[in-house]
Design a protein around this motif. Structure first.
Motif, PDB file in Angstrom:
ATOM      1  N   GLU A   8       0.648  -0.826  -0.164  1.00 57.03           N
ATOM      2  CA  GLU A   8       0.340  -0.208  -0.008  1.00 57.03           C
ATOM      3  C   GLU A   8       1.098   1.344  -0.137  1.00 57.03           C
ATOM      4  N   ALA A   9       0.646   2.084  -0.556  1.00 51.26           N
ATOM      5  CA  ALA A   9       1.165   3.711  -0.638  1.00 51.26           C
ATOM      6  C   ALA A   9       1.945   4.115   0.815  1.00 51.26           C
ATOM      7  N   SER A  10       1.266   3.479   1.808  1.00 48.61           N
ATOM      8  CA  SER A  10       1.959   4.070   3.146  1.00 48.61           C
ATOM      9  C   SER A  10       2.818   3.290   3.335  1.00 48.61           C
ATOM     10  N   ASP A  11       3.204   1.686   3.605  1.00 45.10           N
ATOM     11  CA  ASP A  11       4.044   1.007   2.957  1.00 45.10           C
ATOM     12  C   ASP A  11       5.257   1.835   2.438  1.00 45.10           C
ATOM     13  N   VAL A  12       4.939   2.176   1.294  1.00 44.60           N
ATOM     14  CA  VAL A  12       5.708   2.681   0.391  1.00 44.60           C
ATOM     15  C   VAL A  12       5.984   4.091   1.086  1.00 44.60           C
ATOM     16  N   VAL A  13       5.766   4.848   1.479  1.00 49.85           N
ATOM     17  CA  VAL A  13       6.549   5.797   1.912  1.00 49.85           C
ATOM     18  C   VAL A  13       6.821   5.271   3.638  1.00 49.85           C
ATOM     19  N   VAL A  14       6.935   4.650   4.216  1.00 46.49           N
ATOM     20  CA  VAL A  14       7.613   4.100   5.442  1.00 46.49           C
ATOM     21  C   VAL A  14       9.437   3.494   4.607  1.00 46.49           C
ATOM     22  N   ARG A  15       8.963   2.297   4.197  1.00 45.47           N
ATOM     23  CA  ARG A  15      10.135   1.369   3.562  1.00 45.47           C
ATOM     24  C   ARG A  15      11.105   2.094   2.231  1.00 45.47           C
ATOM     25  N   ALA A  16      10.388   3.718   1.378  1.00 44.26           N
ATOM     26  CA  ALA A  16      11.219   4.412   0.740  1.00 44.26           C
ATOM     27  C   ALA A  16      10.966   5.937   1.422  1.00 44.26           C
ATOM     28  N   GLU A  17      11.108   5.863   2.113  1.00 45.37           N
ATOM     29  CA  GLU A  17      11.364   7.444   2.423  1.00 45.37           C
ATOM     30  C   GLU A  17      11.196   8.618   1.356  1.00 45.37           C
ATOM     31  N   GLY A  74      -6.024  -3.632  -7.078  1.00 43.81           N
ATOM     32  CA  GLY A  74      -7.506  -4.024  -6.330  1.00 43.81           C
ATOM     33  C   GLY A  74      -7.488  -2.402  -6.294  1.00 43.81           C
ATOM     34  N   VAL A  75      -8.857  -2.255  -5.126  1.00 43.57           N
ATOM     35  CA  VAL A  75      -8.506  -0.740  -5.202  1.00 43.57           C
ATOM     36  C   VAL A  75      -9.327  -1.502  -2.966  1.00 43.57           C
ATOM     37  N   GLN A  76      -9.477   0.310  -2.661  1.00 43.43           N
ATOM     38  CA  GLN A  76      -9.263   0.093  -0.836  1.00 43.43           C
ATOM     39  C   GLN A  76      -9.202  -1.154   0.027  1.00 43.43           C
ATOM     40  N   PRO A  77      -8.248  -1.107   0.691  1.00 47.32           N
ATOM     41  CA  PRO A  77      -6.437  -0.465  -0.639  1.00 47.32           C
ATOM     42  C   PRO A  77      -6.191  -0.769  -1.789  1.00 47.32           C
ATOM     43  N   THR A  78      -5.705   0.237  -2.632  1.00 49.96           N
ATOM     44  CA  THR A  78      -4.886  -0.272  -3.798  1.00 49.96           C
ATOM     45  C   THR A  78      -3.542  -0.994  -3.208  1.00 49.96           C
ATOM     46  N   LYS A  79      -3.052  -1.906  -3.842  1.00 50.91           N
ATOM     47  CA  LYS A  79      -1.394  -1.626  -3.609  1.00 50.91           C
ATOM     48  C   LYS A  79      -1.224  -1.210  -5.060  1.00 50.91           C
ATOM     49  N   TRP A  80       0.534  -1.667  -4.834  1.00 51.52           N
ATOM     50  CA  TRP A  80       1.391  -0.982  -6.036  1.00 51.52           C
ATOM     51  C   TRP A  80       2.081  -1.966  -5.811  1.00 51.52           C
ATOM     52  N   ASP A  81       2.779  -2.642  -6.642  1.00 52.37           N
ATOM     53  CA  ASP A  81       3.411  -3.993  -7.390  1.00 52.37           C
ATOM     54  C   ASP A  81       4.371  -3.462  -8.441  1.00 52.37           C
ATOM     55  N   ALA A  82       5.655  -3.701  -8.872  1.00 54.18           N
ATOM     56  CA  ALA A  82       6.772  -3.398  -9.505  1.00 54.18           C
ATOM     57  C   ALA A  82       6.638  -3.992 -10.594  1.00 54.18           C
ATOM     58  N   GLN A  83       6.820  -3.916 -11.779  1.00 59.19           N
ATOM     59  CA  GLN A  83       7.257  -4.697 -13.267  1.00 59.19           C
ATOM     60  C   GLN A  83       8.259  -5.131 -13.487  1.00 59.19           C
TER      61      GLN A  83
END
Length: 247
Positions: free
Chosen positions: A35-44, A67-76
């Motif tokens: 989720e975007a909130s996890d990217v914030v923490v891990r990627a600073e 997905g939606v609510q929550p949306t998750k992001w994944d790398a190509q």
């Protein structure tokens, strides 16, 4: 192998990204859908910037949404993303692919199996020690950096003395290989010229993969996953050179 920050710099140059785009992509490759909130923490990344960063990567087909609510992001896939720029930046592109692709493949494999991630040297060393202490019949260690503490070495030596099959394969570029042979004479220690990662196998189905010199670890408890690492260890160990304590 480049470290996280060096890899970010290579991605910025190869892909024309800013530091936040490079950091976000690297983190998504390593940890899988977030989720975007996890990217914030891990990627600073600043909280107010994260969606701009992720949407920029999405517009370049570097990431996908799940997905939606929550949306998750994944790398190509990093190879498919980076290779078109490989002629222009041959050396950096090859290094980036080699650094990212194993993590990507490992993430795909881990999505169908029980797995945990620890961050921070303290958490990683604690989990590693728990693995060592639980060992009854087998402890196989592939080690590049040799951050093992004196306490870890005492535990491992004790396991070997009590009949566990303890094998350690280290990188011949590290002087600690000879030290281990002297400190743990009951263990079977070998060295190889090429050791590009660190992982530990304990009994059946337990694997701890040590990333970033102990800063991050992935832990699996799955026999199929353990079999993959077991075969990889065997292939390296069988062709490595034995190390004996100095007389």
């Amino acid at each position: 192998m480049v470290n996280g920050y060096g890899l970010d710099e290579s991605l910025q140059t190869i892909m024309g990204w800013g530091k936040y785009e490079a950091s976000a992509y690297r983190v998504l490759v390593r940890y899988g859908p977030l989720e975007a909130s996890d990217v914030v923490v891990r990627a600073e990344i600043p909280n107010g910037r994260v969606y701009d960063v992720l949407n920029q990567l999405y517009s370049q087909d570097a990431v996908i949404k799940q997905g939606v609510q929550p949306t998750k992001w994944d790398a190509q896939n990093p190879r498919k993303l980076i290779e078109p720029n490989q002629r222009k930046f041959e050396d950096m592109a090859v290094e980036a692919i080699e650094a990212l692709e194993p993590a990507y493949d490992l993430n795909l494999e881990s999505q169908s199996h029980p797995a945990w991630i620890t961050t921070g040297i303290g958490d990683t060393s604690t989990k590693a020690r728990e693995l060592f202490e639980r060992t009854e019949s087998r402890l196989w260690i592939l080690e590049r950096t040799f951050w093992l503490s004196p306490q870890d070495r005492e535990i491992i030596q004790s396991k070997a003395e009590n009949g566990a099959d303890v094998r350690i394969l280290g990188w011949s570029g590290r002087p600690e290989v000879q030290e281990l042979a002297e400190q743990m004479p009951a263990a079977k220690i070998r060295e190889a010229e090429e050791v590009d990662t660190s992982f530990y196998l304990s009994d059946d189905g337990a694997v701890l993969i040590n990333l970033n010199q102990g800063d991050t670890a992935m832990i699996f408890h799955d026999s199929s996953t353990a079999k993959i690492f077991t075969e990889h260890f065997k292939s390296l160990y069988n062709s490595a050179s034995e190390v004996h304590p100095d007389a």
